[in-house]
Scaffold this motif. Sequence first.
Motif, PDB file in Angstrom:
ATOM      1  N   LEU A 139     -14.224   3.153   0.313  1.00 46.23           N
ATOM      2  CA  LEU A 139     -14.900   1.881   0.592  1.00 46.23           C
ATOM      3  C   LEU A 139     -14.091   0.646   0.217  1.00 46.23           C
ATOM      4  CD1 LEU A 139     -18.656   2.544  -0.257  1.00 46.23           C
ATOM      5  CD2 LEU A 139     -17.685   1.898   1.953  1.00 46.23           C
ATOM      6  N   LEU A 140     -12.797   0.779   0.040  1.00 48.33           N
ATOM      7  CA  LEU A 140     -11.935  -0.369  -0.233  1.00 48.33           C
ATOM      8  C   LEU A 140     -10.935  -0.516   0.904  1.00 48.33           C
ATOM      9  CD1 LEU A 140     -11.299   0.025  -4.063  1.00 48.33           C
ATOM     10  CD2 LEU A 140     -12.653  -1.745  -2.939  1.00 48.33           C
ATOM     11  N   TYR A 141     -10.744  -1.771   1.334  1.00 47.91           N
ATOM     12  CA  TYR A 141      -9.913  -2.017   2.508  1.00 47.91           C
ATOM     13  C   TYR A 141      -8.749  -2.955   2.204  1.00 47.91           C
ATOM     14  CZ  TYR A 141     -13.814   0.235   4.776  1.00 47.91           C
ATOM     15  OH  TYR A 141     -14.773   1.152   5.131  1.00 47.91           O
ATOM     16  N   VAL A 142      -8.407  -3.072   0.940  1.00 44.91           N
ATOM     17  CA  VAL A 142      -7.235  -3.879   0.581  1.00 44.91           C
ATOM     18  C   VAL A 142      -5.980  -3.139   1.010  1.00 44.91           C
ATOM     19  CG1 VAL A 142      -8.401  -5.021  -1.339  1.00 44.91           C
ATOM     20  CG2 VAL A 142      -7.178  -2.884  -1.742  1.00 44.91           C
ATOM     21  N   GLU A 143      -4.884  -3.861   1.188  1.00 42.63           N
ATOM     22  CA  GLU A 143      -3.624  -3.271   1.640  1.00 42.63           C
ATOM     23  C   GLU A 143      -3.060  -2.332   0.572  1.00 42.63           C
ATOM     24  OE1 GLU A 143      -2.328  -3.569   4.629  1.00 42.63           O
ATOM     25  OE2 GLU A 143      -4.067  -4.791   5.202  1.00 42.63           O
ATOM     26  N   PRO A 144      -2.268  -1.324   0.971  1.00 41.72           N
ATOM     27  CA  PRO A 144      -1.728  -0.337   0.034  1.00 41.72           C
ATOM     28  C   PRO A 144      -1.071  -0.925  -1.224  1.00 41.72           C
ATOM     29  CG  PRO A 144      -1.318   0.381   2.258  1.00 41.72           C
ATOM     30  CD  PRO A 144      -1.941  -0.986   2.361  1.00 41.72           C
ATOM     31  N   PRO A 145      -0.299  -2.015  -1.152  1.00 42.61           N
ATOM     32  CA  PRO A 145       0.290  -2.522  -2.399  1.00 42.61           C
ATOM     33  C   PRO A 145      -0.757  -2.899  -3.444  1.00 42.61           C
ATOM     34  CG  PRO A 145       1.377  -3.516  -0.500  1.00 42.61           C
ATOM     35  CD  PRO A 145       0.166  -2.799   0.014  1.00 42.61           C
ATOM     36  N   PHE A 146      -1.938  -3.344  -2.975  1.00 44.52           N
ATOM     37  CA  PHE A 146      -3.004  -3.745  -3.905  1.00 44.52           C
ATOM     38  C   PHE A 146      -3.942  -2.588  -4.232  1.00 44.52           C
ATOM     39  CE2 PHE A 146      -1.890  -7.578  -1.488  1.00 44.52           C
ATOM     40  CZ  PHE A 146      -1.495  -8.406  -2.531  1.00 44.52           C
ATOM     41  N   LEU A 147      -3.967  -1.572  -3.379  1.00 43.75           N
ATOM     42  CA  LEU A 147      -4.907  -0.473  -3.575  1.00 43.75           C
ATOM     43  C   LEU A 147      -4.627   0.281  -4.873  1.00 43.75           C
ATOM     44  CD1 LEU A 147      -7.341   0.773  -2.187  1.00 43.75           C
ATOM     45  CD2 LEU A 147      -5.801   2.419  -1.086  1.00 43.75           C
ATOM     46  N   ALA A 148      -3.346   0.435  -5.194  1.00 44.74           N
ATOM     47  CA  ALA A 148      -3.005   1.121  -6.444  1.00 44.74           C
ATOM     48  C   ALA A 148      -3.536   0.345  -7.646  1.00 44.74           C
ATOM     49  CB  ALA A 148      -1.492   1.291  -6.550  1.00 44.74           C
TER      50      ALA A 148
END
Length: 392
Positions: free
Chosen positions: A183-192
Motif C-alpha cells: 500500500l505504499l507508492y513512493v519511488e524505490p529510493p524512498f521505499l527502503a
Amino acid sequence: MQSVDMLFAYVIGGVGAWAAALMMLVAVQGDRLHRGVLSRCALGFALLGVGMVLSGVIDRAARWPILTLAMAALVATLVIYRALRELVGAPAVGLPRRMAEIAALCVVLLLAWAAGARSFALVFHLVCLAVSLGIVLAVRRALVAPRNAAEAAMAVTLLFYAGTWVFALYAAVRHDGPEHRHLLYVEPPFLAAYGVIYALVPLLVGAHVLNLANARLDRRLRQQASTDELTGLLTRRALNERATAWHADVLERERLPAVLLLDVDHFKPINDTHGHERGDDVLRAVSGRLRGTLREGTPLARWGGEEFLVLLDAANLDEAGATAERMRTAVGATPFAFGEERLPVTISIGVSAWPAGGVFARAVAEADAALYTAKREGRDRARVAGAEQGRQ
C-alpha cells in the motif's frame, strides 16, 4: 525485490508492535493510574501487529491481506490516538463514541475497497494522513510547551510520522500502475527508508507511550507528596523546598519577605466536643478562608496539626501585620456552618520578617514566639515580632 523488502519490514514492525503491547501489559500491573489507557494502547499495538505480520507472511497472490493491513493499521492508530489524548491531559471519550468512530472508519474503508484498487489506495492514504494529523493536533501543546522530555519526544515522533503520510499521499496520487501489496507508492529510493521507518515506529511509539505514562505518574506522585491530603494546601516539606527560591525572588524585587504562623484557637476542645471528623471539617473550612484573603500564588501550607504557615510578599512589616489582621477577621468574623450547626472559630497569628541573609528557621521561630504572645494575651489576635525594627 523492493516489495518483498517492504513486506519483511512490516513483519519486523508487527513483531515490534507486539513487543510494545507486551511491555504495556506488564506496566499495567504496577500502574493503576493509567491502567485503562495502557490497556487500550496494548490492544491497539496488538491489532497493528496482526495486520502487519499477516501482510508479510500470507501468500502475495491473495488480495485480502491488503484490506486486513489497512483496517488493522487505521483502527489500531485510532485506538492509540484516543489513549494518547488522555495521556497528555485531554478529556476521556466514552466507549460509545470510540466504537462509533471505529465503525465509521471500517465502513469508509469497505466502500473504498468496493470502488476499486486506486480508490482504496487514495482513501487509505487520506484517512491515514487525517488520523496522523489529528494525533499531532491532540499533542500540539507538547510541541509548543512540553512539560517534560517524554512529551517532547512523543510529539516530535508523531509529527514526523504525519509527515511521512503527506509524502506517501503525494506518491499515491501520482501513481499510475498496479496495486502494491504494501500500500505504499513512493519511488524505490524512498521505499527502503519507509521500510526502516515503519519497522521501527511501532516499537518507538510504544516506548514513548510508556515514558509518557511514567512521566505523568511521577508528576502525580510529586503533586501528592507536596499537597496536604486534608486541606489541599502545601505540605510542610513542600513549602520548605520552595522557601529559599521564593525568598530570593522577593528580595530581588526589593520587597520584604514575611512569615506568618497561624494556629486555630481551642482546637482540641473542638475535637473533644464535636469529634475528629468535625475537626477535619474546621481545618478544611479555615484553609478555604485563608486562601480567599491571599493573592494567587502566595505560598500557604498546613504546617502541622492545626497550624498554618504563610510566606508573604510585603512592602514592610506594617503591611504584613495588616494582612494578618485581614486573615484573622476572615476566619473569625462569621461562624462556620456545618449543616444546621454553627461553629465559631478564631485563629491567632504571629508575624516576623525574613530579612536578607536571615535563616528561614529563625524567621519561623520568631513568628512562633509572636504567635505565643498572641495566645498568651487572649487569642484571636495577631502579633508582629520586631515591628519597631522593621519600620526603621
